[in-house]
Design an enzyme around this catalytic site. Structure first.
Site, PDB file in Angstrom:
ATOM      1  N   ASP A 100      41.005  53.899  34.334  1.00 53.87           N
ATOM      2  CA  ASP A 100      42.091  53.015  35.027  1.00 53.87           C
ATOM      3  C   ASP A 100      43.014  52.989  33.996  1.00 53.87           C
ATOM      4  O   ASP A 100      43.004  52.890  33.009  1.00 53.87           O
ATOM      5  CB  ASP A 100      41.600  51.729  35.713  1.00 53.87           C
ATOM      6  CG  ASP A 100      42.504  51.123  36.758  1.00 53.87           C
ATOM      7  OD1 ASP A 100      42.582  51.192  37.704  1.00 53.87           O
ATOM      8  OD2 ASP A 100      43.298  50.198  36.112  1.00 53.87           O
ATOM      9  N   CYS A 148      42.140  54.967  51.536  1.00 53.37           N
ATOM     10  CA  CYS A 148      41.889  53.967  52.650  1.00 53.37           C
ATOM     11  C   CYS A 148      43.247  53.856  53.560  1.00 53.37           C
ATOM     12  O   CYS A 148      43.421  52.762  53.966  1.00 53.37           O
ATOM     13  CB  CYS A 148      41.200  52.486  52.164  1.00 53.37           C
ATOM     14  SG  CYS A 148      42.717  51.823  50.783  1.00 53.37           S
ATOM     15  N   ALA A 195      39.555  54.216  39.107  1.00 56.76           N
ATOM     16  CA  ALA A 195      38.485  53.562  39.379  1.00 56.76           C
ATOM     17  C   ALA A 195      38.062  52.378  39.750  1.00 56.76           C
ATOM     18  O   ALA A 195      37.507  51.943  40.534  1.00 56.76           O
ATOM     19  CB  ALA A 195      37.347  53.893  38.260  1.00 56.76           C
ATOM     20  N   ALA A 196      39.161  51.418  39.159  1.00 59.11           N
ATOM     21  CA  ALA A 196      38.994  49.972  39.523  1.00 59.11           C
ATOM     22  C   ALA A 196      39.177  49.706  40.973  1.00 59.11           C
ATOM     23  O   ALA A 196      39.760  50.382  41.613  1.00 59.11           O
ATOM     24  CB  ALA A 196      39.998  49.172  38.632  1.00 59.11           C
ATOM     25  N   PRO A 197      38.378  48.718  41.336  1.00 58.24           N
ATOM     26  CA  PRO A 197      37.599  47.772  40.445  1.00 58.24           C
ATOM     27  C   PRO A 197      36.177  48.152  40.120  1.00 58.24           C
ATOM     28  O   PRO A 197      35.383  47.342  39.746  1.00 58.24           O
ATOM     29  CB  PRO A 197      37.529  46.509  41.444  1.00 58.24           C
ATOM     30  CG  PRO A 197      37.638  46.967  42.998  1.00 58.24           C
ATOM     31  CD  PRO A 197      38.456  48.242  42.773  1.00 58.24           C
ATOM     32  N   GLY A 211      33.713  49.726  42.449  1.00 54.33           N
ATOM     33  CA  GLY A 211      32.614  50.134  43.475  1.00 54.33           C
ATOM     34  C   GLY A 211      32.134  51.297  43.782  1.00 54.33           C
ATOM     35  O   GLY A 211      31.052  51.536  43.678  1.00 54.33           O
ATOM     36  N   ASP A 228      40.129  58.840  44.143  1.00 55.28           N
ATOM     37  CA  ASP A 228      40.472  57.978  45.198  1.00 55.28           C
ATOM     38  C   ASP A 228      41.959  57.232  44.788  1.00 55.28           C
ATOM     39  O   ASP A 228      41.951  56.378  44.173  1.00 55.28           O
ATOM     40  CB  ASP A 228      39.408  56.868  45.158  1.00 55.28           C
ATOM     41  CG  ASP A 228      39.614  55.988  46.439  1.00 55.28           C
ATOM     42  OD1 ASP A 228      39.780  56.042  47.719  1.00 55.28           O
ATOM     43  OD2 ASP A 228      39.841  54.589  46.124  1.00 55.28           O
TER      44      ASP A 228
END
Length: 437
Positions: free
Chosen positions: A291, A387, A268-270, A272, A335
Site C-alpha cells: 500500500d 467494487c 492491499a489496504a485494509p 481483507g 484490486d
C-alpha cells in the site's frame, strides 16, 4: 419502510444532528463520522441503533428527502441555514421511513434541535414543513411524465448514475441495483480456516449470542446477525474470522492461490483480501501486501498478526511505479482504486459524486494493471477487480490491456450484481500471462 425501536432520550437525535451536519458541511464520510461519534460508548442498545440508522438513512435518502421537503418550502434548499436543513432532513426521514417513530416525536424533537443549536429563528419553519410532510406522506414525481426523475427520487440517486446503470445493465437490473443500494448490507465474515472451521466458528458465535448462516455464494463465508460490535467478541479477538463481503472472497477464489505460491496484493489496504489469500494458501508460501501509505500498511500487519497469518509481508509500495527489485510472482491480485459504485449501501455518499469525478479513474486503473502484469511470471495468473459497476472502469480497461499487451490473455470477466448475487457490486477479470512471453 423499516421499523425501528423508538429511543427514550434525545441523546441519539442530538448526536445524529451533529454528525449529519458535519457530513453536510465538511463533506465527511458517514462511516468515519459514525465511528468517531460512537467511540466514547455513550450510546447503548436502542439509542445506538437509532443513531446509526438515522445518520445512514438520512445520508442515503437525501435526494428523496430533498424532493419531499422542497414541496413545502418557498426558497431553494441550498439557501436554508445548514442547521435548519439538517433538522428538516432528520425529521423528514423519521416521518417517512421510520414507522415506529410517532409523528409528534419526529416533529417536536427536530424543533428542539434547532432551538438547542443556535438556530431558534428556524423553529417555526421546521415545525410547519414537517407537519406538511407528516400530513402528505412520501411523495414521488409522476412516473409517466418524467420516468428518469421518478427513478432518481425514488432511489435517491442522481440522474446520471441511474442512466449509467440503465445503459450498462438494462432498466430491470438497474432498478435492482438501485433498490439494493438502500438499507444496511449484510454483515459477512470470512472464516479463518487456518485456525478453525465453518462449523466450529458457527457454534462459537452461537455461544457468544450471534446467529451465523452460510453465504450461498462462498463456502467459507458466514452472514451474521445480532453482532452489535464484532470487534468486542472473543472469537474475533482470537483471530477466528475477519469482516469481508462475499464478493471480495469470491475475487480471491478466482485467483486460486496455492500453498507455496508467491502472491502479490498490489493495492492491499485494509487487508481483507490479503488475509483471505493467505488463508486459502494454508499459511504456506508468501503474500506480499503493498500500500502507498505506511499507516495503512501498519493496519495490514496488525490484522495479519491477529489472524496468525505469518506468511503476510506488509510493505509500502506504489502500484503505479514498477519496482525492478521485486521478484516475479506466481499470482497477483490487482484490486484497483475505483469509484465504488458497487458499494453504495456501505458508503452512501458515493452516490452524490459528480459524474466527471470518476472520468479520470480508467486511465489510472489501466496503468496499475499494465504495471502489475510486469511482475507476473509466465504462465501466472492475475485477477483485476473493482467494487464498481461502471463498464468504463471494468470491461473497457481489461480490453484495452489485452489489445496493448498480447501476452496478457484475458480468460474471463464477470460482474456481480447486488440484487442477483446478494453481495457487493463487483467486477472480476482473470488474466493469464502467456508462457514464453
Amino acid at each position: 419502510m423499516e421499523p425501528r425501536t423508538e429511543v427514550q432520550t434525545g441523546n441519539a437525535r442530538a448526536r445524529a444532528f451533529s454528525v449529519v451536519l458535519k457530513i453536510l458541511t465538511d463533506k465527511s464520510y458517514s462511516n468515519i463520522a459514525v465511528a468517531g461519534a460512537l467511540r466514547d460508548h455513550s450510546l447503548k442498545g436502542a439509542d445506538k441503533a437509532f443513531f446509526t440508522a438515522l445518520v445512514y438513512g438520512v445520508t442515503e435518502r437525501r435526494l428523496t428527502l430533498d424532493y419531499n421537503l422542497s414541496l413545502y418550502l418557498k426558497q431553494p434548499l441550498k439557501k436554508l441555514n445548514p442547521k435548519a436543513y439538517t433538522a428538516l432532513l432528520l425529521g423528514a426521514y423519521q416521518l417517512l421511513f421510520m414507522e415506529r417513530v410517532p409523528d409528534h416525536a419526529a416533529i417536536n424533537e427536530s424543533v428542539k434541535l434547532v432551538k438547542k443549536n443556535g438556530a431558534a429563528f428556524a423553529a417555526s419553519l421546521v415545525n410547519a414543513v414537517l407537519h406538511r410532510v407528516a400530513e402528505h406522506g412520501l411523495q414521488l414525481p409522476d412516473k409517466d411524465a418524467d420516468p428518469l426523475q421518478y427513478r432518481s427520487v425514488r432511489w435517491s440517486c442522481p440522474a446520471w448514475l441511474v442512466t449509467l446503470f440503465t445503459e450498462a445493465y438494462g432498466e430491470e437490473n438497474a432498478d435492482g441495483i438501485l433498490e439494493a443500494s438502500l438499507g444496511a448490507p449484510d454483515l459477512v465474515v470470512r472464516v479463518n480456516t487456518v485456525k478453525t472451521t465453518v462449523e466450529e466458528l458457527t457454534e462459537r458465535l452461537k455461544e457468544e449470542g450471534i446467529a451465523a448462516v452460510p453465504h450461498e455464494l462462498v463456502p467459507d463465508a458466514l452472514i451474521l446477525t445480532g453482532a452489535e460490535d464484532l470487534t468486542e467478541l472473543p472469537s474475533f479477538a482470537e483471530g477466528l474470522c475477519h469482516v469481508q463481503d462475499a464478493a471480495s472472497q469470491l475475487c480471491c477464489a478466482r485467483l486460486d492461490p496455492q500453498p507455496g505460491d508467491t502472491v502479490y496484493d498490489l493495492c492491499a489496504a485494509p487487508g481483507g483480501k490479503t488475509f483471505t489469500l493467505a488463508e486459502r494458501m494454508g499459511n504456506e508460501g508468501t503474500v506480499c501486501a503493498f500500500d502507498l501509505y505506511p499507516q495503512r500498511v501498519g493496519l495490514i500487519a496488525a490484522g495479519a498478526a491477529r489472524l496468525g497469518l505469518s506468511i503476510v509481508e506488509a510493505r509500502t509500495g506504489n502500484a503505479e511505479e514498477f519496482d525492478p527489485s521485486l521478484a516475479p510472482a506466481d499470482r497477483i491480485l490487482c484490486d484497483v482504486p475505483c469509484s465504488g459504485l458497487g458499494v453504495l449501501s456501505r458508503k452512501p455518499e458515493i452516490r452524490y459524486k459528480e459524474a466527471q469525478s470518476i472520468d479520470i479513474l480508467p486511465e489510472l486503473q489501466y496503468h496499475i494493471l499494465y504495471n502489475s502484469m510486469r511482475y507476473l511470471k509466465p504462465g501466472g495468473t492475475l485477477v483485476y477487480s473493482t467494487c464498481s459497476l461502471n463498464p468504463a472502469e471494468n470491461e473497457q480497461v481489461c480490453k484495452r490491456l489485452s489489445e496493448t499487451l498480447p501476452e496478457a490473455k484475458l480468460c474471463s470477466m464477470e460482474t456481480l450484481l447486488p440484487h442477483v448475487h446478494h453481495c457487493d457490486g463487483f467486477f472480476i477479470a482473470v488474466f493469464r500471462k502467456e508462457t514464453g512471453a
